[in-house]
Design a protein around this motif. Structure first.
Motif, PDB file in Angstrom:
ATOM      1  N   VAL A 185      87.735  30.719  72.436  1.00 38.28           N
ATOM      2  CA  VAL A 185      87.021  31.474  73.479  1.00 38.28           C
ATOM      3  C   VAL A 185      86.734  32.885  72.984  1.00 38.28           C
ATOM      4  O   VAL A 185      85.617  33.405  73.118  1.00 38.28           O
ATOM      5  N   ARG A 186      87.737  33.515  72.377  1.00 38.36           N
ATOM      6  CA  ARG A 186      87.532  34.882  71.857  1.00 38.36           C
ATOM      7  C   ARG A 186      86.535  34.883  70.702  1.00 38.36           C
ATOM      8  O   ARG A 186      85.743  35.819  70.561  1.00 38.36           O
ATOM      9  N   THR A 239      82.839  34.370  72.212  1.00 35.57           N
ATOM     10  CA  THR A 239      82.349  35.503  73.008  1.00 35.57           C
ATOM     11  C   THR A 239      82.119  36.751  72.172  1.00 35.57           C
ATOM     12  O   THR A 239      81.415  37.666  72.596  1.00 35.57           O
ATOM     13  N   ASN A 240      82.695  36.772  70.952  1.00 31.35           N
ATOM     14  CA  ASN A 240      82.587  37.977  70.125  1.00 31.35           C
ATOM     15  C   ASN A 240      81.720  37.765  68.888  1.00 31.35           C
ATOM     16  O   ASN A 240      81.643  38.641  68.033  1.00 31.35           O
ATOM     17  N   ARG A 288      73.281  35.421  74.340  1.00 32.41           N
ATOM     18  CA  ARG A 288      73.026  35.322  75.780  1.00 32.41           C
ATOM     19  C   ARG A 288      71.519  35.404  76.055  1.00 32.41           C
ATOM     20  O   ARG A 288      71.012  34.747  76.949  1.00 32.41           O
ATOM     21  N   ARG A 326      75.892  30.503  76.387  1.00 30.20           N
ATOM     22  CA  ARG A 326      75.291  31.151  75.228  1.00 30.20           C
ATOM     23  C   ARG A 326      74.562  30.068  74.429  1.00 30.20           C
ATOM     24  O   ARG A 326      74.828  28.889  74.607  1.00 30.20           O
ATOM     25  N   TYR A 335      79.506  26.887  76.396  1.00 28.33           N
ATOM     26  CA  TYR A 335      80.237  27.625  77.421  1.00 28.33           C
ATOM     27  C   TYR A 335      81.658  27.893  76.934  1.00 28.33           C
ATOM     28  O   TYR A 335      82.217  27.109  76.155  1.00 28.33           O
ATOM     29  N   VAL A 336      82.239  28.976  77.448  1.00 27.40           N
ATOM     30  CA  VAL A 336      83.673  29.197  77.257  1.00 27.40           C
ATOM     31  C   VAL A 336      84.330  29.144  78.637  1.00 27.40           C
ATOM     32  O   VAL A 336      83.693  29.450  79.650  1.00 27.40           O
ATOM     33  N   TYR A 350      87.320  30.969  80.452  1.00 27.46           N
ATOM     34  CA  TYR A 350      88.387  31.970  80.460  1.00 27.46           C
ATOM     35  C   TYR A 350      89.609  31.442  81.212  1.00 27.46           C
ATOM     36  O   TYR A 350      90.747  31.772  80.880  1.00 27.46           O
ATOM     37  N   GLY A 410      87.112  38.700  80.795  1.00 27.84           N
ATOM     38  CA  GLY A 410      86.212  38.336  79.713  1.00 27.84           C
ATOM     39  C   GLY A 410      86.677  38.908  78.383  1.00 27.84           C
ATOM     40  O   GLY A 410      87.786  39.426  78.250  1.00 27.84           O
ATOM     41  N   HIS A 467      80.450  41.363  76.318  1.00 29.84           N
ATOM     42  CA  HIS A 467      80.191  41.176  77.751  1.00 29.84           C
ATOM     43  C   HIS A 467      81.454  41.281  78.609  1.00 29.84           C
ATOM     44  O   HIS A 467      81.458  40.877  79.767  1.00 29.84           O
ATOM     45  N   TYR A 468      82.524  41.846  78.038  1.00 27.04           N
ATOM     46  CA  TYR A 468      83.757  42.117  78.785  1.00 27.04           C
ATOM     47  C   TYR A 468      83.401  42.878  80.066  1.00 27.04           C
ATOM     48  O   TYR A 468      82.581  43.792  80.056  1.00 27.04           O
TER      49      TYR A 468
END
Length: 404
Positions: free
Chosen positions: A60-61, A64-65, A71, A295, A315-316, A318, A347, A351-352
């Motif tokens: 997930v990390r 998202t990073n 996005r 994403r 998708y992730v 959280y 998040g 996008h945190y």
């Protein structure tokens, strides 16, 4: 992992229906998906096609990073999704990638730093004290959501945004219409346009302002050509709506404390552990239904030995990451002594959620005020009779009937 070792065998597509879950029950479909492996494929009730889902904390990390997952590319793709209507606005911060995303976030960053949040702490505490005093004066029973957990976050986000107190009810009404899936796309879109017009006017009035509220910061950024008015309005709408998430989070948080009196009693007896306990409750409570925004892979990427092809949606979760046993031993247990607690409830990556510090401050003020001023606070109905929202993207109690 080398290019050759990436598997091309696709896992089966799992249908993930929109469930109306009550209490803090963890989504049973997500539990199954987590068991099936680190990366699975899902089909949600709306949109088209299928998407990858990652559930392990480290994955997930990573997703998202990683700039290889975009996005912005979602704008042009009819991705499978939970929301029945999906009307992203081009240029909206949630659908931007760096560097535009970074530039836009920078314009309001000062309001959401520790110093920016501290600026409104005392005013927020006084507003909450008034709400709790009114609650006590009116006497039990009461709906904690209607009397405190809803008006307090609205007042705080309006204070931070620079929205006059007299317009709070307007903001709340628009937010509810935008977030609800039951009124239809037209109603939601009309509310978003009306809120946008309001902020366009407010930001326009503050182009030369040196004040520290968000509308003034955005006005100054527009005045200095750092962001466009359209970008500023989109960001203001997102932040205003996001501010009400605390109502749902705190509703779930107090539902846990009121159905687990042992936890509430420990927080009364040991006030020094409250900040750490709130972190654990934020890790544990299921903030939303299913998943949020997807994403798109911009090139082939390997995750856990699986090839994610360019153009694939991903998708992730959280919620799943917060229950990863490799990071959180005994994840189903609420452990106020859990340390470290690197949860991803706000998040991760660019996008945190910018409101993380603000939400923490509000939760701490709520726990202090309600536990200390109402030592006999308890549910007025059996736990299973507490009504939870139906057809909503964000989970939380519709009402929280209490007595004391």
């Amino acid at each position: 992992m080398t290019e050759e070792t990436l598997t091309e065998i696709l896992p089966p597509i799992r249908h993930w229906p929109a469930l109306d879950l009550s209490g803090v029950e963890f989504d049973p479909v997500l539990t199954e998906l987590m068991r099936e492996g680190p990366i699975t494929r899902i089909q949600l009730p709306n949109g088209e096609g299928w998407a990858w889902l990652v559930t392990r904390y480290e994955d997930v990390r990573t997703v998202t990073n990683d700039p290889r997952f975009s996005r912005e590319a979602v704008m042009d793709r009819p991705v499978t999704r939970l929301a029945p209507h999906f009307i992203p606005e081009r240029g909206a911060v949630g659908f931007l990638d760096p560097p535009d995303h970074t530039r836009l976030r920078r314009s309001v960053a000062a309001a959401f730093t520790a110093k920016g949040v501290e600026r409104i702490r005392e005013r927020s505490r006084r507003m909450l004290e008034e709400l709790v005093s009114e609650l006590i004066q009116d006497g039990p029973p009461a709906d904690l959501t209607a009397t405190v957990l809803s008006p307090f976050p609205i007042a705080v986000i309006c204070e931070l945004m620079g929205v006059p107190a007299g317009d709070r009810h307007l903001m709340h009404t628009w937010t509810q219409l935008i977030l609800s899936s039951s009124h239809g796309a037209d109603v939601s879109e009309k509310a978003k346009k009306e809120m946008g017009a309001y902020f366009a006017d407010l930001i326009g009035q503050r182009e030369n302002s040196s004040a520290e509220d968000v509308a003034s910061l955005l006005g100054a950024a527009v005045g200095q050509d750092e962001v466009t008015l359209q970008e500023a309005v989109g960001l203001a709408v997102l932040l205003q709506i996001g501010g009400e998430a605390v109502t749902n989070n705190s509703g779930q948080l107090f539902y846990v404390l009121l159905t687990r009196p042992d936890l509430a009693e420990r927080l009364r007896a040991e006030p020094e552990i409250r900040p750490q306990a709130i972190e654990e409750l934020l890790r544990y409570i299921p903030h939303r239904n299913a998943v949020g925004l997807s994403r798109i892979a911009m090139e082939d990427v390997g995750i856990q030995g699986v090839r994610i092809r360019a153009g694939d949606a991903i998708y992730v979760s959280y919620l799943a990451a917060n229950r990863d046993p490799d990071v959180f031993p005994y994840p189903e247990t609420i452990d106020f002594d859990r340390s470290p607690n690197p949860h991803v409830s706000f998040g991760f990556g660019p996008h945190y959620c910018p409101g993380g510090m603000l939400a923490r401050m509000e939760e701490q003020l709520l726990v202090d005020a309600l536990l200390d001023r109402l030592p006999r606070l308890r549910l007025a109905v059996p736990p299973e009779k507490v009504p939870f929202k139906k057809g909503a993207l964000i989970r939380g109690p519709e009402a929280l009937p209490v007595t004391w």
